[in-house]
Design a protein around this motif. Structure first.
Motif, PDB file in Angstrom:
ATOM      1  N   VAL A 387      51.419   8.498  29.691  1.00 22.70           N
ATOM      2  CA  VAL A 387      50.874   9.274  30.816  1.00 22.70           C
ATOM      3  C   VAL A 387      49.416   9.557  30.499  1.00 22.70           C
ATOM      4  O   VAL A 387      49.110  10.139  29.451  1.00 22.70           O
ATOM      5  N   THR A 388      48.512   9.131  31.388  1.00 23.53           N
ATOM      6  CA  THR A 388      47.084   9.293  31.117  1.00 23.53           C
ATOM      7  C   THR A 388      46.443  10.278  32.082  1.00 23.53           C
ATOM      8  O   THR A 388      46.915  10.485  33.205  1.00 23.53           O
ATOM      9  N   LEU A 389      45.343  10.868  31.632  1.00 25.55           N
ATOM     10  CA  LEU A 389      44.580  11.817  32.425  1.00 25.55           C
ATOM     11  C   LEU A 389      43.138  11.822  31.942  1.00 25.55           C
ATOM     12  O   LEU A 389      42.806  11.226  30.914  1.00 25.55           O
ATOM     13  N   GLY A 390      42.263  12.465  32.691  1.00 21.61           N
ATOM     14  CA  GLY A 390      40.872  12.611  32.266  1.00 21.61           C
ATOM     15  C   GLY A 390      40.026  11.379  32.542  1.00 21.61           C
ATOM     16  O   GLY A 390      40.458  10.410  33.177  1.00 21.61           O
ATOM     17  N   LEU A 396      42.782   3.731  29.009  1.00 18.15           N
ATOM     18  CA  LEU A 396      44.023   3.806  28.237  1.00 18.15           C
ATOM     19  C   LEU A 396      45.159   3.077  28.938  1.00 18.15           C
ATOM     20  O   LEU A 396      46.000   2.447  28.283  1.00 18.15           O
ATOM     21  N   LYS A 397      45.190   3.130  30.273  1.00 13.56           N
ATOM     22  CA  LYS A 397      46.191   2.371  31.032  1.00 13.56           C
ATOM     23  C   LYS A 397      46.041   0.881  30.757  1.00 13.56           C
ATOM     24  O   LYS A 397      47.032   0.165  30.569  1.00 13.56           O
ATOM     25  N   GLN A 398      44.795   0.411  30.729  1.00  9.43           N
ATOM     26  CA  GLN A 398      44.547  -1.006  30.499  1.00  9.43           C
ATOM     27  C   GLN A 398      45.013  -1.437  29.110  1.00  9.43           C
ATOM     28  O   GLN A 398      45.628  -2.483  28.942  1.00  9.43           O
ATOM     29  N   VAL A 399      44.722  -0.614  28.101  1.00 16.70           N
ATOM     30  CA  VAL A 399      45.159  -0.933  26.737  1.00 16.70           C
ATOM     31  C   VAL A 399      46.685  -0.969  26.666  1.00 16.70           C
ATOM     32  O   VAL A 399      47.272  -1.869  26.046  1.00 16.70           O
ATOM     33  N   ALA A 400      47.333  -0.006  27.318  1.00 13.40           N
ATOM     34  CA  ALA A 400      48.799   0.045  27.305  1.00 13.40           C
ATOM     35  C   ALA A 400      49.408  -1.165  28.007  1.00 13.40           C
ATOM     36  O   ALA A 400      50.402  -1.736  27.546  1.00 13.40           O
ATOM     37  N   ALA A 401      48.804  -1.564  29.124  1.00  2.40           N
ATOM     38  CA  ALA A 401      49.308  -2.732  29.853  1.00  2.40           C
ATOM     39  C   ALA A 401      49.184  -3.991  29.000  1.00  2.40           C
ATOM     40  O   ALA A 401      50.102  -4.825  28.960  1.00  2.40           O
ATOM     41  N   GLN A 402      48.057  -4.121  28.299  1.00  2.00           N
ATOM     42  CA  GLN A 402      47.861  -5.273  27.421  1.00  2.00           C
ATOM     43  C   GLN A 402      48.849  -5.267  26.259  1.00  2.00           C
ATOM     44  O   GLN A 402      49.201  -6.317  25.722  1.00  2.00           O
ATOM     45  N   ALA A 403      49.284  -4.051  25.869  1.00  2.00           N
ATOM     46  CA  ALA A 403      50.261  -3.919  24.785  1.00  2.00           C
ATOM     47  C   ALA A 403      51.691  -4.145  25.262  1.00  2.00           C
ATOM     48  O   ALA A 403      52.627  -4.093  24.455  1.00  2.00           O
ATOM     49  N   ILE A 405      53.362  -2.266  27.568  1.00  2.00           N
ATOM     50  CA  ILE A 405      54.069  -1.052  27.974  1.00  2.00           C
ATOM     51  C   ILE A 405      54.343  -1.117  29.480  1.00  2.00           C
ATOM     52  O   ILE A 405      53.415  -1.325  30.273  1.00  2.00           O
ATOM     53  N   GLN A 406      55.602  -0.919  29.855  1.00  2.00           N
ATOM     54  CA  GLN A 406      55.987  -1.021  31.260  1.00  2.00           C
ATOM     55  C   GLN A 406      55.856   0.301  32.006  1.00  2.00           C
ATOM     56  O   GLN A 406      55.512   0.317  33.187  1.00  2.00           O
ATOM     57  N   LEU A 407      56.147   1.376  31.306  1.00  2.00           N
ATOM     58  CA  LEU A 407      56.110   2.701  31.954  1.00  2.00           C
ATOM     59  C   LEU A 407      54.756   3.355  31.715  1.00  2.00           C
ATOM     60  O   LEU A 407      54.490   3.913  30.647  1.00  2.00           O
ATOM     61  N   ILE A 408      53.870   3.251  32.691  1.00  2.00           N
ATOM     62  CA  ILE A 408      52.526   3.825  32.599  1.00  2.00           C
ATOM     63  C   ILE A 408      52.264   4.643  33.860  1.00  2.00           C
ATOM     64  O   ILE A 408      52.412   4.145  34.976  1.00  2.00           O
ATOM     65  N   ARG A 409      51.889   5.864  33.682  1.00  2.00           N
ATOM     66  CA  ARG A 409      51.580   6.729  34.819  1.00  2.00           C
ATOM     67  C   ARG A 409      50.241   7.419  34.570  1.00  2.00           C
ATOM     68  O   ARG A 409      49.852   7.674  33.433  1.00  2.00           O
ATOM     69  N   SER A 410      49.535   7.770  35.635  1.00  2.00           N
ATOM     70  CA  SER A 410      48.288   8.530  35.551  1.00  2.00           C
ATOM     71  C   SER A 410      48.368   9.744  36.445  1.00  2.00           C
ATOM     72  O   SER A 410      49.055   9.729  37.478  1.00  2.00           O
ATOM     73  N   VAL A 411      47.667  10.779  36.045  1.00  2.00           N
ATOM     74  CA  VAL A 411      47.559  11.984  36.857  1.00  2.00           C
ATOM     75  C   VAL A 411      46.151  12.026  37.421  1.00  2.00           C
ATOM     76  O   VAL A 411      45.174  11.955  36.664  1.00  2.00           O
ATOM     77  N   ASP A 412      46.024  12.103  38.731  1.00  2.16           N
ATOM     78  CA  ASP A 412      44.714  12.107  39.367  1.00  2.16           C
ATOM     79  C   ASP A 412      43.988  13.405  39.096  1.00  2.16           C
ATOM     80  O   ASP A 412      44.591  14.442  38.799  1.00  2.16           O
TER      81      ASP A 412
END
Length: 475
Positions: A387-390, A396-403, A405-412
């Motif tokens: 879960v990313t923020l800020g 961080l989402k991009q790094v996780a996707a490249q790694a 990771i299927q479950l990625i969420r962001s807080v606006d």
């Protein structure tokens, strides 16, 4: 730099209020200096100003006024966080005016021997741990510096009967010239704070100032496993005491598997004396990186003459520092951990390495230009979800996707900072499964959303306790 006794009638500018600015302004004013304190923040955001003004100290808020820095100013004492690119500091450099941080002033008045502790990660845990050991040994420690208490304030209190235990940042050390701790400890060096220092070389040089003025009568303690730390050895004049998690040192503090098949912290003095101190399984705080901190703590305590029994007891009893892998709660079989102090990728890597269970990570914060690619293998190995923020949430989402990771969420960022973090905690709790860890370890500074990592950590803890699912078991 002038000793404060010689400051009478000298014109000195203190840049930045906060704890250190207030403490050094009071000290210099009492020494007879003509002090002006300047803070660019609006007056309404500077409650400390009135405290100084009632003492007759001039305070200017809201701007850096023209004419603040001039040829008759003899010293600038800056808040560590103010960059040297700031206009008043550039003017001071042009005029050849010395610029220091509060640490330098405090050193000149301190009557107690100083233990200086720095490093990219682990400073606060190590400093706190050393303070507790010295307290148990009845050596009258005073803990101060980057850990929270202004060093000038603490130094005024100190006598020759005390020992100052001082956490030091690279920002503080960069603004020193004669500062000399009797015992100096460098924990590790990673590429961080490059937005402030401009280069890793400047960052290293700032940290190296910890040893610069030591003599053969002093003690230098450093991490033998860190190649950057070892590069400093040729320039160190003090007696060297190293610690290592990887090598059995001829002299120093290291790890060794003994006859009981357990891994122990061992001290060897280089003259045939060996002493096993404590099995690492008995340390009071988890995580492999805390073993490294324990080795440094042991080296410092031994250098102060503390007995093995006291060292072992406090190593075993210590339960950690707030915001550093701090246990918060267990709800519905999910463990919540506050690692808000992880303000760079290296710190987050250490936090991730501390757990064998799947992790739902909450991360993100101030964007300092880092790409975070070094996190990818740890994300791949450790994370169930992110879960990313800020400001760095997309990186961080991009790094996780490249790694993978299927479950990625962001807080606006449409709500208040507190609401964003609270929503992140709710999302993480929904993504986590029984037996997982929900870990706040941002890998970023907090200043895009919060006043400090402490505020961020406190809001995280409150959000966890506000969760409605399961029963909480707060620490």
């Amino acid at each position: 730099m002038l000793h404060p006794n010689a400051y009478k009638d000298k014109q000195i500018v203190v840049l930045g209020l906060a704890k250190s600015g207030v403490a050094v302004a009071k000290l210099l004013h009492e020494a007879g200096a003509k002090v002006i304190v300047n803070d660019k923040k609006a007056r309404s955001l500077c409650p400390e100003a009135e405290v100084l003004e009632v003492r007759g100290i001039a305070v200017v808020c809201g701007e850096h006024p023209t004419g603040l820095i001039h040829s008759e100013v003899e010293l600038i004492v800056k808040n560590p966080g103010i960059p040297y690119s700031a206009e008043p500091l550039q003017k001071a450099l042009e005029l050849g005016i010395e610029i220091v941080t509060e640490v330098e002033v405090a050193y000149h008045i301190c009557k107690a021997p100083i233990i200086g502790i720095t490093g990219s990660n682990g400073k606060t845990t190590t400093t706190t741990w050393v303070g507790l050991i010295l307290e148990a040994a009845e050596l009258s420690p005073i803990v101060a510096g980057n850990i929270g208490r202004a060093l000038c304030e603490a130094a005024e209190e100190a006598t020759s009967e005390h020992i100052m235990v001082v956490e030091l940042s690279s920002f503080q050390l960069k603004g020193t010239s004669q500062f000399k701790p009797h015992i100096a400890c460098l924990l590790n060096l990673y590429e961080t704070h490059l937005d402030y220092h401009g280069s890793f070389e400047d960052y290293m040089a700032s940290k190296a100032k910890l040893f610069a003025n030591q003599t053969a009568d002093d003690i230098a303690i450093l991490n033998w496993d860190d190649a950057h730390c070892r590069k400093l050895i040729p320039s160190i004049k003090a007696k060297l005491l190293s610690f290592s998690m990887r090598e059995e040192l001829a002299a120093g503090v290291f790890l060794k598997v003994l006859e009981d098949k357990a891994e122990w912290i061992v001290y060897r003095n280089g003259s045939g004396f060996n002493q096993a101190i404590l099995a690492t399984a008995n340390l009071g705080i988890p995580a492999r990186h805390n073993i490294q901190n324990a080795l440094a703590v042991t080296a410092i305590a031994l250098s102060c003459g503390v007995s093995i029994d006291i060292i072992a007891k406090v190593l075993q009893d210590f339960r950690g520092v707030e915001h550093r892998l701090e246990f918060v709660s267990v709800r519905a079989g999910i463990t919540y951990i506050n690692g808000s102090k992880a303000t760079n990728p290296a710190a987050t890597i250490k936090d991730l390495e501390a757990f064998e269970r799947p992790i739902v990570l909450i991360a993100g914060g101030l964007d300092r230009g880092t790409e975070y690619n070094e996190l990818a293998p740890y994300f791949r190995e450790k994370l169930r979800a992110l879960v990313t923020l800020g400001e760095t949430k997309d990186k961080l989402k991009q790094v996780a996707a490249q790694a993978g990771i299927q479950l990625i969420r962001s807080v606006d960022n449409g709500n208040s900072s507190a609401e964003i973090l609270e929503e992140a905690v709710i999302l993480a709790s929904e993504l986590a499964e029984d037996g997982d860890v929900v870990l706040l370890s941002p890998a970023c500074a907090s200043w895009d959303m919060f006043v400090s990592y402490e505020e961020r950590g406190r809001i995280f803890k409150q959000a966890v306790h506000n969760l409605k699912q399961g029963e909480a078991k707060p620490i």
